[in-house]
Design an enzyme around this catalytic site. Structure first.
Site, PDB file in Angstrom:
ATOM      1  N   LYS A 216     -22.729 -47.975  -5.379  1.00 20.91           N
ATOM      2  CA  LYS A 216     -23.710 -48.647  -6.247  1.00 20.91           C
ATOM      3  C   LYS A 216     -25.131 -48.384  -5.749  1.00 20.91           C
ATOM      4  CE  LYS A 216     -24.672 -53.105  -8.398  1.00 20.91           C
ATOM      5  NZ  LYS A 216     -24.913 -52.446  -9.677  1.00 20.91           N
TER       6      LYS A 216
ATOM      7  N   HIS B 279     -19.789 -55.334  -4.009  1.00 22.72           N
ATOM      8  CA  HIS B 279     -19.537 -54.179  -4.875  1.00 22.72           C
ATOM      9  C   HIS B 279     -19.055 -52.974  -4.074  1.00 22.72           C
ATOM     10  CE1 HIS B 279     -21.824 -56.410  -7.925  1.00 22.72           C
ATOM     11  NE2 HIS B 279     -21.315 -55.563  -8.814  1.00 22.72           N
TER      12      HIS B 279
HETATM   13  N1  LIG Z   1     -23.453 -54.063 -17.299  1.00 21.21           N
HETATM   14  C1  LIG Z   1     -22.229 -53.922 -16.764  1.00 21.21           C
HETATM   15  O1  LIG Z   1     -21.290 -54.669 -17.056  1.00 21.21           O
HETATM   16  C2  LIG Z   1     -21.995 -52.807 -15.801  1.00 21.21           C
HETATM   17  C3  LIG Z   1     -23.038 -52.032 -15.415  1.00 21.21           C
HETATM   18  N2  LIG Z   1     -22.855 -51.020 -14.536  1.00 21.21           N
HETATM   19  C4  LIG Z   1     -24.035 -50.196 -14.270  1.00 21.21           C
HETATM   20  O2  LIG Z   1     -23.886 -48.978 -14.966  1.00 21.21           O
HETATM   21  C5  LIG Z   1     -24.588 -47.952 -14.270  1.00 21.21           C
HETATM   22  C6  LIG Z   1     -23.648 -46.780 -14.037  1.00 21.21           C
HETATM   23  O3  LIG Z   1     -22.675 -47.177 -13.109  1.00 21.21           O
HETATM   24  P1  LIG Z   1     -21.529 -46.193 -12.659  1.00 21.21           P
HETATM   25  O4  LIG Z   1     -20.826 -45.658 -13.854  1.00 21.21           O
HETATM   26  O5  LIG Z   1     -20.763 -46.902 -11.609  1.00 21.21           O
HETATM   27  O6  LIG Z   1     -22.380 -45.015 -11.986  1.00 21.21           O
HETATM   28  P2  LIG Z   1     -21.992 -43.487 -11.847  1.00 21.21           P
HETATM   29  O7  LIG Z   1     -22.883 -42.945 -10.780  1.00 21.21           O
HETATM   30  O8  LIG Z   1     -20.521 -43.323 -11.708  1.00 21.21           O
HETATM   31  O9  LIG Z   1     -22.392 -42.865 -13.237  1.00 21.21           O
HETATM   32  C7  LIG Z   1     -23.696 -42.667 -13.628  1.00 21.21           C
HETATM   33  C8  LIG Z   1     -23.749 -41.428 -14.486  1.00 21.21           C
HETATM   34  O10 LIG Z   1     -25.095 -41.244 -14.916  1.00 21.21           O
HETATM   35  C9  LIG Z   1     -25.512 -39.938 -14.615  1.00 21.21           C
HETATM   36  N3  LIG Z   1     -26.929 -39.904 -14.234  1.00 21.21           N
HETATM   37  C10 LIG Z   1     -27.468 -40.204 -13.045  1.00 21.21           C
HETATM   38  N4  LIG Z   1     -28.796 -40.034 -13.075  1.00 21.21           N
HETATM   39  C11 LIG Z   1     -29.080 -39.585 -14.294  1.00 21.21           C
HETATM   40  C12 LIG Z   1     -30.274 -39.191 -14.925  1.00 21.21           C
HETATM   41  N5  LIG Z   1     -31.440 -39.200 -14.271  1.00 21.21           N
HETATM   42  N6  LIG Z   1     -30.208 -38.819 -16.213  1.00 21.21           N
HETATM   43  C13 LIG Z   1     -29.032 -38.812 -16.865  1.00 21.21           C
HETATM   44  N7  LIG Z   1     -27.854 -39.154 -16.306  1.00 21.21           N
HETATM   45  C14 LIG Z   1     -27.894 -39.526 -15.037  1.00 21.21           C
HETATM   46  C15 LIG Z   1     -24.678 -39.479 -13.454  1.00 21.21           C
HETATM   47  O11 LIG Z   1     -24.615 -38.063 -13.485  1.00 21.21           O
HETATM   48  P3  LIG Z   1     -24.021 -37.196 -12.297  1.00 21.21           P
HETATM   49  O12 LIG Z   1     -22.537 -37.258 -12.517  1.00 21.21           O
HETATM   50  O13 LIG Z   1     -24.608 -35.860 -12.494  1.00 21.21           O
HETATM   51  O14 LIG Z   1     -24.487 -37.859 -11.029  1.00 21.21           O
HETATM   52  C16 LIG Z   1     -23.353 -40.161 -13.728  1.00 21.21           C
HETATM   53  O15 LIG Z   1     -22.512 -39.378 -14.556  1.00 21.21           O
HETATM   54  C17 LIG Z   1     -25.113 -48.590 -12.990  1.00 21.21           C
HETATM   55  O16 LIG Z   1     -26.450 -48.981 -13.160  1.00 21.21           O
HETATM   56  C18 LIG Z   1     -24.237 -49.818 -12.832  1.00 21.21           C
HETATM   57  O17 LIG Z   1     -24.862 -50.835 -12.115  1.00 21.21           O
HETATM   58  C19 LIG Z   1     -21.649 -50.746 -14.000  1.00 21.21           C
HETATM   59  C20 LIG Z   1     -20.561 -51.515 -14.308  1.00 21.21           C
HETATM   60  C21 LIG Z   1     -20.661 -52.615 -15.253  1.00 21.21           C
HETATM   61  O1  LIG Z   2     -22.510 -51.079 -10.456  1.00 20.48           O
HETATM   62  C1  LIG Z   2     -21.537 -51.780 -10.815  1.00 20.48           C
HETATM   63  O2  LIG Z   2     -20.376 -51.475 -10.547  1.00 20.48           O
HETATM   64  C2  LIG Z   2     -21.802 -52.999 -11.574  1.00 20.48           C
HETATM   65  N1  LIG Z   2     -23.006 -53.237 -11.971  1.00 20.48           N
HETATM   66  C3  LIG Z   2     -23.448 -54.345 -12.734  1.00 20.48           C
HETATM   67  C4  LIG Z   2     -24.411 -55.188 -11.929  1.00 20.48           C
HETATM   68  O3  LIG Z   2     -25.260 -54.612 -11.220  1.00 20.48           O
HETATM   69  O4  LIG Z   2     -24.365 -56.419 -12.020  1.00 20.48           O
HETATM   70  C5  LIG Z   2     -22.306 -55.142 -13.318  1.00 20.48           C
HETATM   71  C6  LIG Z   2     -21.106 -55.241 -12.426  1.00 20.48           C
HETATM   72  O5  LIG Z   2     -21.428 -56.064 -11.366  1.00 20.48           O
HETATM   73  C7  LIG Z   2     -20.664 -53.865 -11.953  1.00 20.48           C
END
Ligand SMILES: NC(=O)C1=CN([C@@H]2O[C@H](COP(=O)(O)OP(=O)(O)OC[C@H]3O[C@@H](n4cnc5c(N)ncnc54)[C@H](OP(=O)(O)O)[C@@H]3O)[C@@H](O)[C@H]2O)C=CC1
Ligand SMILES: O=C(O)C1=N[C@H](C(=O)O)C[C@H](O)C1
Length: 252
Positions: free
Chosen positions: A142, A138
């Site tokens: 992350k 990744h």
């Molecule tokens: N299920 C799936 O298919 C996928 C899942 N994911 C998951 O999604 C999640 C987000 O990933 P990603 O977008 O890359 O992460 P980012 O860090 O880019 O985004 C997370 C967002 O959440 C906000 N945030 C962080 N902490 C808090 C809090 N305590 N309360 C409220 N908001 C908060 C952050 O705010 P700030 O900007 O202020 O830091 C940021 O805007 C991760 O857990 C990732 O693993 C990701 C891709 C695919």
């Molecule tokens: O953080 C990410 O980017 C992603 N998170 C999810 C995971 O933890 O499996 C899904 C995907 O891999 C992207």
């Protein structure tokens, strides 16, 4: 939910990498309406005031559970993409849902169709091979390791191996550097790579006498997750309780 009106959606973590894509996808789809886009500093009451029917949780493992609990308590269905939720968090969500029987929560370790299929393929293959290991790769921003997808893949492989009463995997290692054999998730070694230039990738490696099988999935762009996010948003209102994984929504 009224089936003809657009579904009112709230995105949590709206300015994040995934959240900003989700905002765009919800705005572009004809059957969904972006009613709220919340960031870290915004109170969750904004979801209630905006009349949100389905919240999409894309924040951080430390905040996801509290956000889901707030939504459930307020009768808002939730599609959770945030990874790093373990058995304890899932049990807590189930307990909360027991108080609100009409509400649905989907926890999807991965929204990409190819990733969902690769987990299913791995589950099918598991009983035929002596050895199984996972390498997930990744982007370096992350927070959680191993990835939610890798943890889930290891769980289904571990369960399939146990059901087939397979022997422990062959491994003569007796002397090792810390972490050299990866994290042990349900008996399956999982190796996590964090590297600039990557998005989300996974290889599941199987081996037995004279042959190996590799199941690889690559998400090169976060748009790959959006059809799964929208599917969850459309379906979760008619699936009360906790659903883990997109599989049943895809007829798998
Ligand atoms: N299920 C799936 O298919 C996928 C899942 N994911 C998951 O999604 C999640 C987000 O990933 P990603 O977008 O890359 O992460 P980012 O860090 O880019 O985004 C997370 C967002 O959440 C906000 N945030 C962080 N902490 C808090 C809090 N305590 N309360 C409220 N908001 C908060 C952050 O705010 P700030 O900007 O202020 O830091 C940021 O805007 C991760 O857990 C990732 O693993 C990701 C891709 C695919
Ligand atoms: O953080 C990410 O980017 C992603 N998170 C999810 C995971 O933890 O499996 C899904 C995907 O891999 C992207």
């Amino acid at each position: 939910m009224n089936s003809s009106a657009p579904i009112k959606v709230g995105v949590l973590g709206a300015r994040g990498r995934m959240g900003s894509e989700a905002v765009r996808a919800v705005e572009e789809a004809v059957d969904t309406e972006l009613a709220a886009a919340l960031n870290r500093e915004d109170p969750l009451s904004g979801l209630v005031h905006a009349g949100v029917q389905v919240a999409v949780e894309l924040t951080h493992p430390d905040s996801a559970l509290a956000n889901v609990e707030f939504c459930v308590d307020h009768g808002i269905h939730v599609v959770v993409g945030t990874s790093g939720l373990g058995t304890e968090e899932l049990d807590a969500i189930r307990a909360r849902l027991a108080e609100r029987p009409g509400v649905g929560v989907l926890v999807a370790p991965n929204f990409a169709i190819g990733a969902v299929l690769s987990m299913r393929f791995a589950e099918l293959a598991a009983r035929f091979f002596e050895s199984a290991e996972i390498v997930e790769l990744h982007h370096p921003k992350k927070a959680d390791a191993p990835s939610g997808t890798a943890a889930r893949t290891a769980q289904v492989i571990g369960r399939a191996r146990a059901d087939a009463e397979l022997d422990p995997m062959p491994d003569a290692t007796t002397k090792e550097f810390d972490g050299a054999r990866g994290a042990d998730v349900d008996g399956v070694p999982v190796h996590s790579v964090r590297m600039a230039g990557l998005v989300a990738h996974q290889e599941v490696l199987f081996g037995t006498e004279g042959e190996t099988l590799t199941i690889r999935h690559d998400s090169y762009d976060r748009r790959s997750f959006m059809p799964g996010v929208l599917l969850g948003v459309r379906e979760i209102g008619s699936r009360p309780g906790l659903t883990v994984g997109l599989d049943p929504l895809l007829g798998l």
